[in-house]
Design a protein around this motif. Structure first.
Motif, PDB file in Angstrom:
ATOM      1  N   GLN A  89       5.146   5.365  -9.986  1.00 10.50           N
ATOM      2  CA  GLN A  89       3.914   5.566 -10.250  1.00 10.50           C
ATOM      3  C   GLN A  89       2.983   6.707  -9.729  1.00 10.50           C
ATOM      4  O   GLN A  89       2.291   7.088 -10.333  1.00 10.50           O
ATOM      5  N   PHE A  90       3.275   7.097  -8.525  1.00 10.61           N
ATOM      6  CA  PHE A  90       2.745   8.031  -7.728  1.00 10.61           C
ATOM      7  C   PHE A  90       3.406   9.376  -7.689  1.00 10.61           C
ATOM      8  O   PHE A  90       2.853  10.481  -6.951  1.00 10.61           O
ATOM      9  N   ILE A 146      -1.735   0.757  -4.636  1.00 15.34           N
ATOM     10  CA  ILE A 146      -0.680  -0.106  -4.516  1.00 15.34           C
ATOM     11  C   ILE A 146       0.316  -0.343  -5.532  1.00 15.34           C
ATOM     12  O   ILE A 146       0.116   0.107  -6.746  1.00 15.34           O
ATOM     13  N   ALA A 177      -7.356  -3.727   9.439  1.00 14.60           N
ATOM     14  CA  ALA A 177      -8.391  -2.902   8.830  1.00 14.60           C
ATOM     15  C   ALA A 177      -9.749  -2.916   9.505  1.00 14.60           C
ATOM     16  O   ALA A 177     -10.195  -4.322   9.572  1.00 14.60           O
ATOM     17  N   THR A 223       0.724  -5.082   2.098  1.00 13.97           N
ATOM     18  CA  THR A 223      -0.699  -5.132   2.405  1.00 13.97           C
ATOM     19  C   THR A 223      -0.872  -5.992   3.633  1.00 13.97           C
ATOM     20  O   THR A 223      -1.846  -5.955   4.370  1.00 13.97           O
ATOM     21  N   HIS A 239      -3.014   7.889   1.337  1.00  9.32           N
ATOM     22  CA  HIS A 239      -3.350   6.407   0.668  1.00  9.32           C
ATOM     23  C   HIS A 239      -3.680   6.749  -0.877  1.00  9.32           C
ATOM     24  O   HIS A 239      -4.540   7.370  -1.299  1.00  9.32           O
ATOM     25  N   VAL A 240      -2.652   6.228  -1.573  1.00  7.99           N
ATOM     26  CA  VAL A 240      -2.969   6.625  -3.012  1.00  7.99           C
ATOM     27  C   VAL A 240      -3.078   5.325  -4.185  1.00  7.99           C
ATOM     28  O   VAL A 240      -3.734   5.396  -5.229  1.00  7.99           O
ATOM     29  N   VAL A 247      -1.690  -4.540   7.190  1.00 10.81           N
ATOM     30  CA  VAL A 247      -2.527  -3.532   7.416  1.00 10.81           C
ATOM     31  C   VAL A 247      -3.681  -4.269   7.918  1.00 10.81           C
ATOM     32  O   VAL A 247      -4.219  -5.037   7.371  1.00 10.81           O
ATOM     33  N   GLU A 304       0.994  -1.272  -0.069  1.00 16.05           N
ATOM     34  CA  GLU A 304       0.011   0.049   0.091  1.00 16.05           C
ATOM     35  C   GLU A 304       1.078   1.173   0.029  1.00 16.05           C
ATOM     36  O   GLU A 304       1.853   1.480   0.807  1.00 16.05           O
TER      37      GLU A 304
END
Ligand SMILES: [Fe+2]
Ligand SMILES: [Fe+2]
Lengths: 123, 331
Positions: free
Chosen positions: A65-66, A49, A85, A80, A46-47, A83, A33
């Motif tokens: 990528q970001f 994966i 959740a 991941t 959070h943008v 995490v 993530e």
């Protein structure tokens, strides 16, 4: 059929019958993530994966990528698997929050009391 | 870029029988949420058909980004001038990045990335038909960057308002980047169209070649494609194929004419009474033939992709560590 214009076909001579073994499980590795911070002082958001073999690679992919448009100050990647959740199904655990008006500044109407007091003093 | 996701031309509509075994109460709640404009998230209840159609659509979209980068990529070394080479490299990188975002969104629905790639390279999955045609000249690459990406934007802006959260979020990010592709493509076409007579002729010929694929781009006419009703109700599809085609013509035909270029369809005109564009019906048999593998470049596109997967395999294997386990991403 036309003659190919793709140098990978017409110069590197890739055959069109190049059947390959299918990709196996985890061929594309695990997911991480990605959390992106625009500028120092902002929250990380959070943008999305990336798939990567390890955290260092995840960071490199996340940058591509970001972080290839606009501003980036900092990026975090979190596997991941790590995490933990809440679920939307259990969203009712947050339901009473809005009733707890005593937690909000708006739950305290001191001016009403002050004005009432002032009025009673004048009388 | 991206093509409209095609419903399997060979698959009959079985939507109603598929819905028969869904819990009516859950289905009603699900539809009410969509009606209210809520987003559906990966772990939420959803009908099997919703999941299936979304996987198909997002996956096809991802494949289109990957395959679309192939004809454009071959033009990087031949793009005229250093600045255009840089810009085209950036565009190609964006397209491959779009595929990553889309595959990730599809993965949240339970299909692994490996399974999607396998379905692409064996020809099981579809991708946008336009990429099965060759880019003969630099002008073809320019027309693709301008008009195919323009078509993609119309589709993506519409779908960004759809019901599935991860897909919408991916599309928002993609649309921002696409605006550069459109400007870059337009700039290149304008340069050729306002250049020497040879340049003008080159861009006109490219436009003539690309017009039929562009008309195919949004998928078969609503008259012959009947499965869209439930997909629109579930906000999987946000506009009909014909509506998107109309929107495209409305926005771009005047811009093409502005440059003194012509569109190779003598029936193309806007009916001022209805406000709709009239055009020669695209050849849908050709469309079906190409999507089923019979286009001029289908075989080589997949061969190039397989080659890349095969040559990268040892690197991916070498980097694997023993302690991994796949978990479906959250969002
Ligand atoms: Fe694009
Ligand atoms: Fe794209």
């Amino acid at each position: 059929m036309i003659e190919s214009l793709d140098p990978r076909i017409n110069r590197a001579s890739i055959s069109v019958d190049n059947n390959i073994e299918p990709l196996g499980t985890l061929d594309q590795w695990e997911t991480y993530e990605v959390f992106h911070q625009k500028k120092r002082g902002d929250q990380h958001m959070h943008v999305g994966i990336v798939h990567a073999a390890n955290p260092e690679m995840a960071l490199a992919f996340a940058k591509e990528q970001f972080g290839r448009r606009g501003l980036t100050a900092n990026i975090w990647v979190v596997n991941t698997r790590n995490v933990f959740a809440s679920t939307y199904e259990d969203a009712d655990i947050f339901e009473t929050t809005t009733d707890k008006i005593y937690r909000e500044a708006g739950g305290y109407k001191v001016m009403d009391k002050i004005n009432q007091y002032k009025k009673s003093q004048k009388a | 870029m991206y093509g409209n996701a095609y419903i399997e031309p060979n698959e009959a509509s079985k939507t109603h029988s598929v819905l028969a075994d869904e819990d009516p109460k859950l289905l009603a709640e699900f539809e009410a949420r969509i009606e209210r404009g809520e987003k559906i998230e990966p772990k939420d209840w959803m009908p099997k058909e919703y999941r299936k159609q979304l996987i198909r659509m997002i996956e096809q979209h991802g494949h289109s980004e990957i395959i679309g980068a192939l004809p454009e990529g071959t033009w990087i070394t031949r793009a005229p001038g250093f600045k255009r080479k840089l810009a085209l490299m950036a565009k190609v990188q964006d397209e491959v990045g779009h595929a990553q975002l889309l595959y990730s969104a599809a993965e949240t629905l339970g299909k692994s990335r490996e399974a999607m790639i396998n379905d692409l390279i064996t020809g099981k999955s579809k991708y946008s038909n336009v990429f099965n045609y060759p880019a003969f000249t630099w002008a073809d690459a320019c027309v693709i960057a301008w008009l195919i990406d323009a078509g993609a934007i119309i589709n993506q802006v519409a779908n960004a308002k759809g019901s599935y959260g991860p897909y919408c979020r991916a599309l928002d990010r993609i649309c921002t980047e696409e605006s550069f592709h459109l400007k870059y493509g337009h700039d290149n076409v304008v340069t050729l169209a306002t250049g020497t007579p040879i340049q003008r002729q080159m861009v006109q010929e490219a436009l003539n070649r690309w017009w039929p694929p562009i008309m195919h781009f949004f998928g078969p006419s609503d008259k012959i494609s009947s499965h869209t009703e439930i997909l629109m109700k579930w906000k999987v599809k946000m506009a009909t194929n014909d509506d998107m085609r109309q929107q495209f013509l409305n926005m771009y035909v005047p811009k093409i004419w502005d440059l003194g270029l012509t569109v190779p369809d003598t029936n193309l005109k806007k009916n001022e009474t209805t406000g709709k564009w009239e055009y020669t019906e695209p050849d849908w048999d050709e469309f079906k033939r190409v999507i089923n593998g019979g286009g001029p470049c289908n075989a080589e596109r997949l061969a190039v992709r397989r080659n890349a997967e095969e040559r990268g395999r040892w690197v991916r294997e070498a980097l694997k560590s023993g302690q991994t386990a796949y978990v479906v991403p959250f969002a």
